[in-house]
Design a protein around this motif. Structure first.
Motif, short mmCIF file in Angstrom:
data_model
loop_
_atom_site.label_atom_id
_atom_site.label_comp_id
_atom_site.label_asym_id
_atom_site.label_seq_id
_atom_site.Cartn_x
_atom_site.Cartn_y
_atom_site.Cartn_z
N UNK B 168 38.71 37.09 31.83
CA UNK B 168 40.03 36.62 32.24
C UNK B 168 41.02 36.79 31.09
N UNK B 169 40.55 36.56 29.87
CA UNK B 169 41.43 36.73 28.71
C UNK B 169 41.84 38.19 28.58
N UNK B 171 42.12 40.32 31.03
CA UNK B 171 43.11 40.60 32.07
C UNK B 171 44.46 39.99 31.71
N UNK B 172 44.43 38.83 31.05
CA UNK B 172 45.68 38.20 30.64
C UNK B 172 46.43 39.11 29.66
N UNK B 175 48.14 41.72 31.58
CA UNK B 175 49.28 41.24 32.36
C UNK B 175 50.49 40.94 31.48
N UNK B 176 50.27 40.23 30.39
CA UNK B 176 51.38 39.79 29.53
C UNK B 176 50.91 39.70 28.08
N UNK B 289 45.61 43.65 39.46
CA UNK B 289 45.12 42.32 39.83
C UNK B 289 43.95 41.98 38.92
#
Ligand SMILES: Nc1ncnc2c1ncn2[C@@H]1O[C@H](COP(=O)(O)OP(=O)(O)O)[C@@H](O)[C@H]1O
Ligand SMILES: [Mg+2]
Lengths: 239, 289
Positions: B168-169, B171-172, B175-176, B289
C-alpha cells in the motif's frame, strides 16, 4: 516541547521567512496568524522537513535536534503535518489512507487503538472506509487527512488552514473535533483563516507579517489586540 | 484446435501481463521509463539457457537465481545510474527525458555484452516438451507451466501490492509521491525498491519466456515494446489493468496468427493500440488503482 529558533526560509532569491522563533509547550495549542503570503505555510513546512531552512536555524523537539532531517524522519520523531490541500492519497480508500498513517515505526503497535479513536472522532468515516477518498467531499477528505495524521500517534499535530474551502457546517464539526484532540492532551500548531474560532481553541498565538514575527501573546490578549482586531477580526480600529 | 489456440494465447498473454506489471511498477512508482527493460528479460532468458544446457538446471530452479539477481542488479543500477538523475531532476518531465536517455544507453550496453557472448543466433532449449491433453486438445507442457508461473507470480505481486502495508505504501508513492513523507514513507527508498521489484519481475518473465520461445540477443526491444503497449492498454500504474490487457493482447496475437495470418499479428496489435490511444487514452481499464 517544540523549539524553533532563528528560522529563515528562501525560495531561490525570494525570502519567505526571516529569523522566526516559536515555541509550543507539551499539550499546548498555538495558532499562527498572518495574511496570505506571510509565510505561515513555509513555517510549518520547514518544521516538517519539507523545505530546507537557511543555515543557522534550530528546530528541536524535546532537545532532539530536527534541523536538516528529512520529512519522513520528522514524522517518526513525533510531528505530523496536515498540509494545505490535505495531501491525502486520492486513489486509495479511507482505510488504506488511515493504515498508511500508521506506517511509521512509532505508530505500528498502537495502530488498532488509534484507528478506533479516529473512527470515534469521525464516525462518518466508518461507513465510508472502503470508499476512494478522491470521490469524497472536502470536509470528509479533511477528516481523512486529520485522521491519517492522528494514526501516526504524533506528540505535535500541525494543521495548515484545515477549514479552507469547507462548508460552514463542516467548519463547526472540524473545530469541535480539534477541541476533542486538544482535550486529549495533544499539542497543536495551527494556521487558520477562521481567526476567531482558532483563537477560541488556542492557548497562545503568534502574528506573522511578510515573513517576520511581529507579535505574540495569549489567545485572550490577541483577541483584544487592536492590530489583530483590525487585520483579522474585521473590526474597525476604534471599535 | 481452438482450445489449443486459446491456451497458447493465454500463455503468451500471461507472459505479457507479467512483463507489463514489472514495467508499470518501475514507471508508476519509481518514475523511471526503463528502455533497457527488455534486455533484462533477455539476459534472464540466457541465464536459464546456460544453466539448463551446461548444468541441466530446470528453469523452475533457475527462477530462484534469476529473481534475486534481477532484484539486486536493478537495485544497483538504480543506485549508481538513476538516483543521481532523480536527485538533480527538477520535475517529472525532465526526469522522464533523462531516464529514457540513460536507459537507452544501458540497452545497448547489455545487448552488446550478450551479442559478444552468445552471437546473434536464435536460441532455445527443450524443457518439458511433451503434450498434455486438455479437453481433447494437446497443449505443450512447457507452455502450461509458463502460464501457471505467470499467473502465480502476477497474482502474488498483485496481492503483495494490495493486501500488505508495504505494498500500500508503494501504491501511495505512485499516487502522490510528495505526500508520502507525511506518513513516514521514505519515497526515495520506495522508488529504489519498486525499481528492483520491477527488475525481478522482468527476469522472472525472461525465464518463463525461455521455456517455450526462441530468442536472440537482440529480441529485448520487442519485449519492451509489447510490455509498454500492455501498460498503456491497461492504464499506467493499473496492475489489474496490466493483467487483463496482457491476457487480451496474447489472445489476440495468437488468434490472428492462427486464423488470419502470422504476418498480421503486429498489425493487429498496433491497430488495437491505436484505437485505445485515440478513444480511451487513459487505457481500457481507466485510472491507476
Ligand atoms: N515553492 C515556492 N516557490 C517560490 N516561492 C514560494 C513558494 N512557496 C511559497 N512561496 C512564497 O513565499 C511566501 C510565503 O508563502 P507561504 O509560506 O505559502 O505563505 P502563507 O502560507 O502565509 O500564505 C509567499 O510570498 C509565496 O509566494
Ligand atoms: Mg499557506
Amino acid at each position: 516541547m517544540l523549539d524553533v529558533a532563528r528560522l529563515s526560509v528562501s525560495y531561490g532569491k525570494h525570502v519567505a521567512l526571516t529569523d522566526v522563533s516559536i515555541r509550543v509547550a507539551t499539550g499546548e495549542a498555538v495558532v499562527i496568524l498572518g495574511a496570505n503570503g506571510a509565510g505561515k505555510s513555509s513555517l510549518l513546512k520547514a518544521i516538517a522537513g519539507l523545505v530546507q531552512p537557511a543555515p543557522g536555524a534550530g528546530v528541536a523537539l524535546d532537545d532532539k535536534p530536527l534541523t536538516g532531517i528529512p520529512a519522513h524522519e520528522v514524522l517518526e520523531a513525533g510531528i505530523a503535518l496536515v498540509p494545505e490541500g490535505r495531501g491525502i492519497f486520492g486513489d486509495l480508500t479511507v482505510s488504506e489512507n488511515l493504515d498508511l498513517g500508521a506506517y511509521a515505526h512509532r505508530a505500528r503497535k498502537e495502530a488498532p487503538r488509534n484507528r478506533d479513536l479516529v473512527y470515534q472522532l469521525f464516525p462518518r468515516l466508518v461507513e465510508r472506509r472502503h470508499q476512494r477518498v478522491a470521490t469524497m467531499s472536502g470536509g470528509e477528505q479533511q477528516m481523512v487527512a486529520i485522521g491519517r495524521a492522528l494514526m501516526s500517534a504524533p506528540r505535535l499535530l500541525m494543521l495548515d488552514e484545515p477549514s479552507l474551502g469547507l462548508a460552514p457546517v463542516m467548519v463547526g464539526e472540524l473545530f469541535s473535533a480539534l477541541k476533542q484532540i486538544r482535550h486529549a492532551g495533544m499539542a497543536l500548531l495551527i494556521v487558520e483563516q477562521s481567526v476567531r474560532k482558532s483563537l477560541d481553541l488556542a492557548d497562545r498565538g503568534y502574528v506573522l507579517e511578510a515573513g517576520r514575527m511581529v507579535g505574540n501573546g495569549t489567545a485572550a490578549s490577541l483577541r483584544e489586540d487592536p492590530v489583530v482586531q483590525r487585520a483579522f477580526l474585521g473590526m474597525a480600529a476604534d471599535a | 484446435m481452438l482450445v489449443t489456440t486459446i491456451i497458447n494465447g493465454l500463455v503468451l498473454g500471461g507472459t505479457y501481463a507479467l512483463l507489463a506489471m514489472g514495467l508499470t511498477i518501475q514507471y508508476g512508482i519509481a518514475r523511471i521509463m526503463n528502455l533497457a527493460y527488455g534486455e533484462t528479460i533477455i539476459a534472464a532468458a540466457f541465464l536459464a539457457f546456460v544453466l539448463n544446457s551446461t548444468l541441466g538446471v530446470a528453469p523452475l530452479v533457475s527462477l530462484l537465481v534469476a529473481a534475486p539477481a534481477g532484484f539486486a542488479l536493478s537495485y544497483l543500477i538504480y543506485g549508481l545510474m538513476l538516483h543521481p538523475l532523480v536527485k538533480r531532476s527538477k520535475g517529472r518531465a525532465s526526469l522522464e527525458v533523462d531516464s529514457i536517455l540513460a536507459t537507452f544507453g544501458l540497452l545497448f550496453v547489455i545487448q552488446g555484452v550478450m551479442l559478444v557472448f552468445f552471437g546473434g543466433n536464435y536460441i532455445s532449449y527443450t524443457y518439458m516438451n511433451f503434450g498434455i491433453d486438455i479437453l481433447g486438445s494437446s497443449v505443450a507442457a512447457n507452455r502450461l507451466t509458463a502460464l501457471i508461473l505467470a499467473l502465480v507470480l502476477g497474482g502474488g505481486l498483485y496481492l503483495l501490492l494490495t493486501r500488505t502495508l508495504w505494498g500500500t505504501a508503494l501504491r501511495a508513492v505512485s499516487v502522490a509521491p510528495q505526500s508520502a513523507p507525511l506518513v513516514g514513507i521514505d519515497a526515495d527508498r520506495a522508488a529504489r525498491f519498486a525499481f528492483a521489484l520491477g527488475g525481478a519481475l522482468a527476469t522472472c518473465g525472461g525465464v518463463v519466456i525461455s521455456m517455450y520461445q526462441t530468442f536472440t540477443a537482440s529480441s529485448g526491444v520487442i519485449f519492451t515494446m509489447k510490455a509498454l503497449i500492455v501498460v498503456i492498454l491497461g492504464g499506467v500504474g493499473n496492475l489489474a489493468g496490466a493483467l487483463s490487457a496482457g491476457l487480451l493482447l496474447g489472445l489476440v496475437e495468437t488468434l490472428v496468427a492462427t486464423y488470419v495470418s502470422p504476418g498480421l499479428t503486429l498489425a493487429a496489435v498496433y491497430f488495437i493500440f491505436l484505437g485505445v490511444l485515440l478513444w480511451r487514452p487513459s487505457g481500457l481499464f481507466g485510472r491507476a488503482r
